[in-house]
Design an enzyme around this catalytic site. Sequence first.
Site, PDB file in Angstrom:
ATOM      1  N   ASP A 148      60.744  21.611  40.194  1.00 35.06           N
ATOM      2  CA  ASP A 148      60.424  21.063  38.754  1.00 35.06           C
ATOM      3  C   ASP A 148      61.912  21.278  38.093  1.00 35.06           C
ATOM      4  O   ASP A 148      61.627  21.514  36.864  1.00 35.06           O
ATOM      5  CB  ASP A 148      59.214  21.726  38.022  1.00 35.06           C
ATOM      6  N   HIS A 160      60.397  12.678  30.669  1.00 34.70           N
ATOM      7  CA  HIS A 160      59.860  12.753  29.343  1.00 34.70           C
ATOM      8  C   HIS A 160      60.001  11.460  28.472  1.00 34.70           C
ATOM      9  O   HIS A 160      59.655  11.571  27.272  1.00 34.70           O
ATOM     10  CB  HIS A 160      60.506  13.979  28.603  1.00 34.70           C
ATOM     11  N   HIS A 199      53.415  21.044  39.130  1.00 34.65           N
ATOM     12  CA  HIS A 199      52.309  20.923  38.096  1.00 34.65           C
ATOM     13  C   HIS A 199      52.053  19.251  38.034  1.00 34.65           C
ATOM     14  O   HIS A 199      52.803  18.620  38.350  1.00 34.65           O
ATOM     15  CB  HIS A 199      52.674  21.191  36.773  1.00 34.65           C
ATOM     16  N   ASP A 235      58.213  14.134  36.849  1.00 34.16           N
ATOM     17  CA  ASP A 235      57.865  15.349  36.340  1.00 34.16           C
ATOM     18  C   ASP A 235      56.284  15.456  36.269  1.00 34.16           C
ATOM     19  O   ASP A 235      55.904  15.090  35.064  1.00 34.16           O
ATOM     20  CB  ASP A 235      58.470  15.317  35.117  1.00 34.16           C
ATOM     21  N   GLU A 254      51.502  22.809  32.341  1.00 36.02           N
ATOM     22  CA  GLU A 254      53.033  23.353  32.413  1.00 36.02           C
ATOM     23  C   GLU A 254      53.564  22.766  31.046  1.00 36.02           C
ATOM     24  O   GLU A 254      54.305  23.422  30.393  1.00 36.02           O
ATOM     25  CB  GLU A 254      53.466  22.811  33.608  1.00 36.02           C
ATOM     26  N   GLU A 255      53.241  21.479  30.800  1.00 33.53           N
ATOM     27  CA  GLU A 255      53.813  21.015  29.442  1.00 33.53           C
ATOM     28  C   GLU A 255      53.383  21.649  28.261  1.00 33.53           C
ATOM     29  O   GLU A 255      54.046  21.342  27.160  1.00 33.53           O
ATOM     30  CB  GLU A 255      53.520  19.523  29.501  1.00 33.53           C
ATOM     31  N   ASP A 294      50.275  18.100  35.191  1.00 29.66           N
ATOM     32  CA  ASP A 294      50.069  17.472  33.788  1.00 29.66           C
ATOM     33  C   ASP A 294      51.295  16.703  33.508  1.00 29.66           C
ATOM     34  O   ASP A 294      52.444  17.009  34.221  1.00 29.66           O
ATOM     35  CB  ASP A 294      49.473  18.532  32.764  1.00 29.66           C
TER      36      ASP A 294
END
Length: 467
Positions: free
Chosen positions: A178, A440, A88, A120, A154-155, A90
Site C-alpha cells: 500500500d 485518491h 485493505h 489503493d 484503513e482510510e 476500503d
Amino acid sequence: MRKYREEIEKYIDEHTNEMVEDIKRLCAINSERSEYVEGAPFGDGPRKALVLALDMADKYGFDITNYDNYAGAIDLNKKAKGLDILAHLDVVPAGEGWSVTNPFEPKVEDGKIYGRGTSDDKGPAVAALYALRAVKELGIPVKKNARLVLGTDEECGSACIKYYYTKEKQAPMTFSPDGEFPVVNIEKGQLQGEFLAAVEDAGDKRLVSIDAGTKVNVVPPKAKAVIEGFSVDEVEKEAKKVTKETGIKFAYDLEPVFEITAMGANAHASTPQMGNNAITGLLELLSRLKFSPSNKIETLKKLYKLMPHGDTSGEALGIAVKDEKSGELTLAFSMLDLKDNRLHGFFDCRIPVSGDGDKILETVKKKFKGIDVELLNDTVKLPHEVDANSPFIKTLLSIYEDYTGLKGECIAMGGGTYVHDIENGVAFGAVFPGTDTKMHGADEFVVIDELVAAAKIFAQSIVELCE
C-alpha cells in the site's frame, strides 16, 4: 536466476487475465466507510468487499478467517508465523471529475484498470493473493506461513487492524503493498489537527456558511460558500484575479442563495503539493471581498494567514522542517465547516523523522490560541522507521532489483500505512517509480503490467522470507 523465479513468472503470466477479472469484481463494490450496521462495523460496502475477497481465497483452496468483518486472513499453510502481508479493501470517497469510467464500474483501457480502489488498495491486495496462489499451486516448499491480512477501515483510522491485533500477534516480518517500490522503511509522523471556534456575525454583507472537504487525509477539490449582500460582478472581479494567481476556478449559483463553488484538484494529504486546494483558494477569494466588519470575517482571515494557499510546508504556521532522510514537513488544510456561527475544521500535517512532534503541536496550539481558535488535538503520531540494513529489507531490495533491473533503495513517504505501528513492518509496492496512479483522485488506475510484476515480486518474497 533466483530459485523458482521461472516457475513464478510463468504462473503469474498465465493467470493475469483471471487476476484482472478478480480486481474488477472487487472494485465494482463501493467500499467507502459508512454507518455501522449489525455485522458490518464500517458499513455494508466494506463488509461486502471483505466477504467477496475471502470467498475468492476460499475458492482457491486457502484457509480463511473472518475477524467479525473487521478484517480477514488468508493463510498459505498452518505453519509458524513467518510473514504477514497487510492490505485493505476500503476506499476513499469517489469524488468528482471521472472521465474514463464511473468510479465503481472498473474498465480496462490502454493496459490499465480504471476505477476507485484499483491502485489503493484492492489491486495490490489481489496481486498479493495471486502471489500466495503461485506459491501454493506450484507446490514450492516453505518452512513458515505467509498470511495475507485484509482490513476494511484503513482510510478512516485503521480501527480494523487494531481490532485484528487484539486477536493475533505480529509476524516476525510484515510488509504492506500500500505504498511504493522499492521499500518504504520510513513513514513520517502525523498530526491530524481538529479546530473549533465560536464566531459572531454582523452587517448586510455576510458570509453565511462554508462547506468544504470530505476527509482529513484528502486535499479537497471542491469548496462551497454562501454569501449575502454581494452582486455577481463584485465577486467575479476578484475571482478572476484569484483564478489567475492560483488556478482555482469558481462557479456561482444564485438561487435560492448566492453560493460560490471553488474548484481545484484533489491529492493525498501526504503530498498536498500534487493537488490544488479548493479550501484555501476559496478563502483567498473571501479574504478579498468587502464583507461588513465582523468577528467571523476577522477570525477567518487570521486562520487563512496561518494556512495560506500554496503553503504546503507549514511556513506561515512556523512549523516548517525538513531532513535528508524523509524530506520536508507537509501541511494540508483539508476540511472546513462554518454554520450557525460555529467554525470547525481539520488539517493534516506529516512530520519528518527529525521533526519534534510535541514542539510542533505546541507551536500550532499557540498560533491558533492567538486568533481565538481552539486546537482540539493533544497527541502526535510518531514517525516509523525500520533499519535499512536488516536482512528482511535487504532481501526485499535484492528481489526488487532482480525482477525489475532498477536500483533497490529505501525511501520515506508521508502517507501512513498499516505498518506504521508494526515493529518490523515496511511498505513494499505496489506503485512503481515514476507512475502516478491518481490515488485518491479522479480516474484512479493501476498499470496491469506493473501489477503483474508486483505479484511476481511478492511471490518470490514469500518464498525467500518463509524458506
